[in-house]
Design a protein around this motif. Sequence first.
Motif, PDB file in Angstrom:
ATOM      1  N   ALA A 102     -10.696 -30.355 -15.222  1.00 17.46           N
ATOM      2  CA  ALA A 102     -10.609 -29.414 -14.096  1.00 17.46           C
ATOM      3  C   ALA A 102     -11.965 -29.303 -13.404  1.00 17.46           C
ATOM      4  CB  ALA A 102     -10.155 -28.042 -14.594  1.00 17.46           C
ATOM      5  N   LYS A 103     -13.040 -29.411 -14.178  1.00 13.91           N
ATOM      6  CA  LYS A 103     -14.388 -29.307 -13.612  1.00 13.91           C
ATOM      7  C   LYS A 103     -14.592 -30.332 -12.503  1.00 13.91           C
ATOM      8  CE  LYS A 103     -19.190 -29.196 -15.116  1.00 13.91           C
ATOM      9  NZ  LYS A 103     -20.082 -29.436 -16.258  1.00 13.91           N
ATOM     10  N   TYR A 127     -17.128 -18.785 -13.852  1.00 14.62           N
ATOM     11  CA  TYR A 127     -17.385 -20.168 -14.245  1.00 14.62           C
ATOM     12  C   TYR A 127     -18.288 -20.754 -13.146  1.00 14.62           C
ATOM     13  CZ  TYR A 127     -16.205 -25.030 -15.367  1.00 14.62           C
ATOM     14  OH  TYR A 127     -16.262 -26.349 -15.704  1.00 14.62           O
ATOM     15  N   ASN A 177     -12.368 -16.449 -17.063  1.00 19.98           N
ATOM     16  CA  ASN A 177     -13.589 -16.713 -17.804  1.00 19.98           C
ATOM     17  C   ASN A 177     -14.741 -16.231 -16.918  1.00 19.98           C
ATOM     18  OD1 ASN A 177     -15.716 -17.734 -19.283  1.00 19.98           O
ATOM     19  ND2 ASN A 177     -15.408 -19.858 -18.653  1.00 19.98           N
ATOM     20  N   ASP A 205      -8.004 -21.237 -10.377  1.00 23.37           N
ATOM     21  CA  ASP A 205      -8.309 -21.946 -11.620  1.00 23.37           C
ATOM     22  C   ASP A 205      -7.460 -21.318 -12.733  1.00 23.37           C
ATOM     23  OD1 ASP A 205      -9.431 -22.956 -13.917  1.00 23.37           O
ATOM     24  OD2 ASP A 205     -11.511 -22.585 -13.317  1.00 23.37           O
ATOM     25  N   TYR A 208      -6.666 -21.304 -18.300  1.00 28.07           N
ATOM     26  CA  TYR A 208      -6.384 -20.558 -19.546  1.00 28.07           C
ATOM     27  C   TYR A 208      -4.957 -20.013 -19.593  1.00 28.07           C
ATOM     28  CZ  TYR A 208     -11.319 -20.984 -20.500  1.00 28.07           C
ATOM     29  OH  TYR A 208     -12.568 -21.503 -20.766  1.00 28.07           O
ATOM     30  N   SER A 236      -5.674 -27.586 -16.755  1.00 25.80           N
ATOM     31  CA  SER A 236      -6.366 -28.537 -17.626  1.00 25.80           C
ATOM     32  C   SER A 236      -5.668 -28.636 -18.962  1.00 25.80           C
ATOM     33  CB  SER A 236      -7.793 -28.031 -17.839  1.00 25.80           C
ATOM     34  OG  SER A 236      -8.447 -28.845 -18.766  1.00 25.80           O
ATOM     35  N   SER A 238      -7.478 -29.290 -21.470  1.00 24.68           N
ATOM     36  CA  SER A 238      -8.607 -29.034 -22.372  1.00 24.68           C
ATOM     37  C   SER A 238      -8.342 -27.905 -23.362  1.00 24.68           C
ATOM     38  CB  SER A 238      -9.853 -28.665 -21.556  1.00 24.68           C
ATOM     39  OG  SER A 238     -10.410 -29.801 -20.965  1.00 24.68           O
ATOM     40  N   LYS A 239      -7.922 -26.750 -22.842  1.00 30.62           N
ATOM     41  CA  LYS A 239      -7.795 -25.578 -23.705  1.00 30.62           C
ATOM     42  C   LYS A 239      -6.368 -25.473 -24.242  1.00 30.62           C
ATOM     43  CE  LYS A 239     -11.767 -25.055 -21.899  1.00 30.62           C
ATOM     44  NZ  LYS A 239     -12.975 -24.300 -21.732  1.00 30.62           N
ATOM     45  N   ARG A 247     -11.034 -35.338 -21.390  1.00 28.70           N
ATOM     46  CA  ARG A 247     -11.213 -35.253 -19.941  1.00 28.70           C
ATOM     47  C   ARG A 247      -9.896 -35.558 -19.209  1.00 28.70           C
ATOM     48  NH1 ARG A 247     -13.255 -31.986 -20.007  1.00 28.70           N
ATOM     49  NH2 ARG A 247     -14.117 -32.021 -17.913  1.00 28.70           N
TER      50      ARG A 247
HETATM   51  C1  LIG Z   1     -12.615 -21.250 -16.019  1.00 29.65           C
HETATM   52  C2  LIG Z   1     -12.807 -22.686 -16.361  1.00 29.65           C
HETATM   53  N1  LIG Z   1     -12.421 -23.613 -15.478  1.00 29.65           N
HETATM   54  C3  LIG Z   1     -12.564 -24.920 -15.719  1.00 29.65           C
HETATM   55  C4  LIG Z   1     -13.123 -25.362 -16.910  1.00 29.65           C
HETATM   56  C5  LIG Z   1     -13.295 -26.843 -17.116  1.00 29.65           C
HETATM   57  O1  LIG Z   1     -12.234 -27.395 -17.792  1.00 29.65           O
HETATM   58  P1  LIG Z   1     -12.149 -28.973 -18.011  1.00 29.65           P
HETATM   59  O2  LIG Z   1     -12.478 -29.212 -19.448  1.00 29.65           O
HETATM   60  O3  LIG Z   1     -10.738 -29.331 -17.691  1.00 29.65           O
HETATM   61  O4  LIG Z   1     -13.126 -29.632 -17.099  1.00 29.65           O
HETATM   62  C6  LIG Z   1     -13.548 -24.435 -17.853  1.00 29.65           C
HETATM   63  C7  LIG Z   1     -14.181 -24.886 -19.093  1.00 29.65           C
HETATM   64  O5  LIG Z   1     -14.801 -24.166 -19.837  1.00 29.65           O
HETATM   65  C8  LIG Z   1     -13.389 -23.063 -17.575  1.00 29.65           C
HETATM   66  O6  LIG Z   1     -13.778 -22.120 -18.432  1.00 29.65           O
END
Ligand SMILES: Cc1ncc(COP(=O)(O)O)c(C=O)c1O
Length: 387
Positions: A102-103, A127, A177, A205, A208, A236, A238-239, A247
């Motif tokens: 997502a970043k 973030y 976050n 975003d 979460y 994402s 990721s979490k 990634r």
């Molecule tokens: C609010 C938020 N957005 C995006 C991300 C990034 O996620 P990704 O790992 O998909 O790049 C994070 C990662 O900590 C996050 O806390």
Amino acid sequence: MFKQAERISQLPPYLFKEIDEKRRLMMGKGVDIIDLGIGDPDLPTSPHIIDAMAVAVKDPANHRYPSYSGMEEFRYEIAEWYLRRFSVKLDPDSEVIVLIGAKEGIAHISLAFIDPGDLALTPTPAYPVYHTGTLFAGGKPYFLPLHEKNGFQPDLAAIPPEVADKAKMIWINYPNNPTAAVAEKDFFESIVAFARRYGIMVCHDLTYSEIAFDGYKPMSLLEVEGAKETGIEFHSLSKTFNMTGWRIAFAVGNREAIQGLGAIKSNLDSGVFQAIQIAGIEALKSYREGISETAKIYERRRDIMVRGLHDAGFKVNPPKATFYLWVPVPHPYTSIDLAARLLDEAGVVVTPGHGFGSAGEGYIRIALTQDEKRLSEAVERVLKVGL
Ligand SMILES: Cc1ncc(COP(=O)(O)O)c(C=O)c1O
């Protein structure tokens, strides 16, 4: 010898050098540090996702350049998942794009829609990439402070109309976050109405969305009537699936926004390794709403930590979502002083709220990314510090 570009010198100063140095020294001396600083799950990716990758990695068809926008099968699966999870219909061809995290998408979308001098409405604390992405595109963040009294939601009525007129984007993030706040339909409706009134793109975003507790179910911005006319949402794996290192993520929503992001991506980077996308398909296919073992693990951890912090004299409300606790700093500490003291005297790493923007001062963020035993140990150590 080489002068860095302006965009680097504009970055906010890094405030935690001393804490980082202290931590490094302590670790070098063999001190047992409990790190509650980083938002990186300690839990492993599920074996069935790893197995899907292991098979795909051996297939030479996956060794070539992947498509920029993502494999058709993965985009299709993302659309299916959105329909099952949020009852939102998406066209996999024009309303979905696959991201290298997502970043990556959050950083790149500003390059597609922000011209030098343009304003982006950016929450603080937040973030950091909403802010840095705006700066790198030559834009100017207009900060929207998130206060506890407003449920850590921006006060849209406080945005001057001349600012709203000039703004190109507004960033929101719920579950949030670092504050762990959540938002309901009326909030998303007011954001959509505001954005439509001023012709602003809403960037939500939603990374979460699946880490939620006590039966709470975070919603998608796109569930709101008319949101697709103005909104893009970042998600994402990721979490949700403990896949931070893989990634893989995606953005969905407004087709012009997706197209713009795609134009930047196709010129600056490549697609996600197909074997990872195939693992992503497996992850989304096997996702069963409401029985996320991962969320239950964080829920138990949250309870241990909230109880322990209460015993230690902190006033912290149990969050409904995310794996963070946003803890008010007791008088007379600053967030950096408190973090330094917890490190020095308890060997516990937390993140000073100031690191998420100056409006984060007065809080520390605790990430629940250690197991129950370690969290209990952290609580015991904090109790002994006696703040
Ligand atoms: C609010 C938020 N957005 C995006 C991300 C990034 O996620 P990704 O790992 O998909 O790049 C994070 C990662 O900590 C996050 O806390």
